[in-house]
Write a protein that holds these residues in place. Structure first.
Motif, PDB file in Angstrom:
ATOM      1  N   ASN A 178      -0.737  54.380  44.021  1.00 42.25           N
ATOM      2  CA  ASN A 178      -0.189  54.397  42.659  1.00 42.25           C
ATOM      3  C   ASN A 178       0.642  55.662  42.429  1.00 42.25           C
ATOM      4  O   ASN A 178       0.112  56.763  42.363  1.00 42.25           O
ATOM      5  N   GLU A 183       3.679  54.672  36.978  1.00 38.18           N
ATOM      6  CA  GLU A 183       3.032  54.804  35.669  1.00 38.18           C
ATOM      7  C   GLU A 183       4.040  55.158  34.575  1.00 38.18           C
ATOM      8  O   GLU A 183       3.934  54.678  33.439  1.00 38.18           O
ATOM      9  N   GLN A 214     -11.216  58.063  35.787  1.00 42.88           N
ATOM     10  CA  GLN A 214     -10.628  56.729  35.900  1.00 42.88           C
ATOM     11  C   GLN A 214     -11.404  55.710  35.074  1.00 42.88           C
ATOM     12  O   GLN A 214     -10.809  54.870  34.388  1.00 42.88           O
ATOM     13  N   LYS A 219      -5.233  57.470  34.529  1.00 39.54           N
ATOM     14  CA  LYS A 219      -4.502  56.860  35.634  1.00 39.54           C
ATOM     15  C   LYS A 219      -4.395  57.866  36.776  1.00 39.54           C
ATOM     16  O   LYS A 219      -3.908  58.989  36.589  1.00 39.54           O
TER      17      LYS A 219
END
Length: 247
Positions: A178, A183, A214, A219
């Motif tokens: 990620n 994001e 989390q 995030k």
């Protein structure tokens, strides 16, 4: 135009009184004289005035307010940095440069791997020094506000604060999927954003701490293939957020 900050109590009708260390700076360092113009910001109010020096006294500088300044230097993105307490003077660098980049507030954090420990007396001294560093950097960079240096927090308190933000980002060296960019793309359509960034100390954030964050809604993001020093992370991530989201 040189900038200074005053408390609201120093503003009286059409005049502003400058006191403290700024008096010496104006008189003996900058060697400003009467009728010269300066920019004065009012702390905690986000008002800025173009002023003319009318009197230079021993312990005070009296200024006439000419007009309210409409110069806007604050971003539509408010970034709060939750910084794991680093060793030596790294926090000073983070605060100075982060202020120049537009950070809204700095919150020191005690993580499990934090090496630095302060007793109550030392903590108050550090917080006071860091606030002064933020003020000097805000003057130099022409900020409309002085970023707040808040009290030292822990993971539990950060988790309780997560709902107050549009997003809370945790920079974690073990995350490899990620990305920060991923994001930030989700936030592109918002006019005003309130973002928190959580950064570990030199030893990083423990896996259990990351999991706790989390589970509370934060995030977890990677900043790329290389591991950055803790003092580099805050500056890099702030610059990236500004590039992607600032208007």
């Amino acid at each position: 135009m040189r900038k200074f900050f005053v408390d609201i109590s120093q503003v009286n009708e059409n005049k502003i009184t400058i006191c403290g260390d700024d008096v010496n700076h104006i008189k003996n360092v900058l060697r400003l004289d009467t009728n010269e113009k300066i920019l004065v910001g009012v702390k905690n109010v986000e008002k800025n005035y173009i002023c003319s020096i009318s009197e230079i006294l021993k312990k005070e500088i009296i200024c006439d307010i000419l007009e309210e300044s409409k110069m806007l230097t604050e971003s539509n993105v408010k970034i709060d940095i939750y910084q794991g307490l680093p060793k030596a003077d790294k926090m000073e660098l983070i605060i100075q440069k982060g202020t120049e980049l537009g950070v809204n507030a700095f919150i020191p954090v005690n993580f499990k791997r934090t090496i630095v420990k302060f007793d109550e007396k030392d903590k108050l001294k550090k917080l006071d020094r860091w606030q002064k560093i933020a003020e000097v950097a805000a003057k130099q960079s022409g900020r409309n506000i002085i970023p707040k240096i808040k009290n030292i927090e822990n993971i539990k308190n950060i988790c309780n604060l997560i709902p107050e933000y549009d997003i809370v980002l945790v920079a974690y060296e073990c995350e490899d999927k990620n990305s920060l960019k991923n994001e930030l793309k989700k936030l592109n359509n918002k006019d005003r954003l309130n973002i928190a960034v959580v950064i570990g100390p030199e030893g990083g954030i423990e896996e259990q701490e990351v999991q706790t964050l989390q589970e509370s809604g934060a995030k977890i993001v990677t900043l790329g293939k290389r591991i950055l020093r803790t003092e580099t992370v805050a500056l890099a991530i702030t610059a990236i957020i500004n590039y992607e989201l600032e208007r």
